[in-house]
Design an enzyme around this catalytic site. Structure first.
Site, PDB file in Angstrom:
ATOM      1  CB  SER A 133      38.240  32.481  45.673  1.00  0.00           C
ATOM      2  OG  SER A 133      39.535  32.571  45.112  1.00  0.00           O
ATOM      3  CG  ASP A 230      40.487  39.477  48.263  1.00  0.00           C
ATOM      4  OD1 ASP A 230      41.066  39.264  47.248  1.00  0.00           O
ATOM      5  OD2 ASP A 230      39.392  38.746  48.590  1.00  0.00           O
ATOM      6  CG  HIS A 260      41.265  35.529  48.736  1.00  0.00           C
ATOM      7  ND1 HIS A 260      40.291  36.080  47.886  1.00  0.00           N
ATOM      8  CD2 HIS A 260      41.339  34.130  48.338  1.00  0.00           C
ATOM      9  CE1 HIS A 260      39.860  35.113  46.996  1.00  0.00           C
ATOM     10  NE2 HIS A 260      40.673  34.273  47.403  1.00  0.00           N
TER      11      HIS A 260
END
Length: 287
Positions: A133, A230, A260
């Site tokens: 991330s 995502d 995600h």
């Protein structure tokens, strides 16, 4: 499980309580971890179980939208990489935004990388950088910064659904019904906190948002993994294409139906396959 997960939990009102909750992770005892001080930050070092004189290494950078999280949250993952690969894994506790804005977190990561390369038990010719991330975005930016500074020659970059492009925050018409754990509202908050600028502002540089970097040549080979549900899916695939166009080898793993952070909250065959792909990509370069 996805039915019960929030779409985008982070914002000005929720940041403090979520930070408090995530900080509890660091209170849990961890096995086989050494915490080292590097200037104003700390690094959690996971050594491989089988001791060798020198070993390849990876600097791991935790996620959290630039505004939350800690190195301790990824202890299990770092231990997995260390044991599976016989690799030293050092996870950096960089300073968080908005208290520490760009370039402070990135500089913290570079300091940790330089420190890691200087350890006597690390083979400095076989060092990877990885992250998930926002940590994946910092890892991509660190690869660019390391190339430009020339102090550490990285061998690989492992980018797990990386947060690469602030301009995604400007997109409209995105179907967010199936997003989990990170939506565009949280995304805008994270980028604003990190850069001090509104997403899409012309002042955001390629070191802050790697997708803005004009020159991706000379970077180490990369692996990018992202789910089709995502928010970062499109920007990640675009970055992979640009790496390839610049002559940088880049393997891409798309996970159909994955949201995600899916690999951190789910235990399923698809997660095991995702982890195996990461390990295989690292092993190919580091060994």
């Amino acid at each position: 499980m996805a039915r019960w997960l929030p779409r985008g939990p982070i914002g000005p009102r929720t940041l403090r309580p979520i930070r408090l909750l995530t900080s509890l992770v660091s209170l849990a005892p961890a096995k086989q971890v050494t915490v080292e001080t590097v200037g104003p930050i700390s690094v959690r070092v996971h050594r491989p179980a089988a001791g060798t004189e020198t070993a390849p290494a990876m600097l791991w950078i935790h996620g959290g939208g630039f505004v939350m999280g800690s190195a301790a949250q990824d202890d299990a993952l770092c231990r997995h990489f260390a044991d599976e690969l016989g690799t030293v894994v050092a996870s950096v506790d960089y300073r968080l935004a908005p208290e520490a804005r760009f370039p402070v977190p990135l500089d913290d990561c570079h300091d940790a990388l330089a420190w890691l390369a200087d350890r006597p038990y690390v083979d400095a010719t076989r060092i990877a950088v990885g992250g998930a991330s926002a940590g994946g975005g910092l890892a991509a930016a660190l690869a660019i910064l390391a190339r430009d500074r020339g102090e550490v020659n990285l061998a690989f970059q492992l980018l797990t659904y990386p947060m690469l492009d602030d301009r995604t925050g400007c997109r409209t018409g995105i179907d967010e019904r199936h997003f989990r754990l990170w939506n565009n509202k949280s995304n805008r908050f994270g980028w604003q906190s990190y850069t001090g600028l509104a997403p899409g502002s012309p002042g955001v540089t390629g070191l802050a948002a790697p997708s803005r970097c004009d020159d991706l040549s000379g970077l180490p080979p990369a692996w990018i993994g992202v789910g089709t549900l995502d928010l970062f899916h499109d920007e990640d695939l675009d970055y992979a294409e640009r790496l390839e166009s610049a002559g940088v080898e880049c393997a891409v793993v798309e996970v159909p139906g994955a949201f995600h952070g899916f690999d951190l909250v789910a235990k399923a065959a698809v997660v095991r396959q995702f982890r195996a792909s990461q390990v295989a990509a690292l092993a190919k370069i580091l060994h």
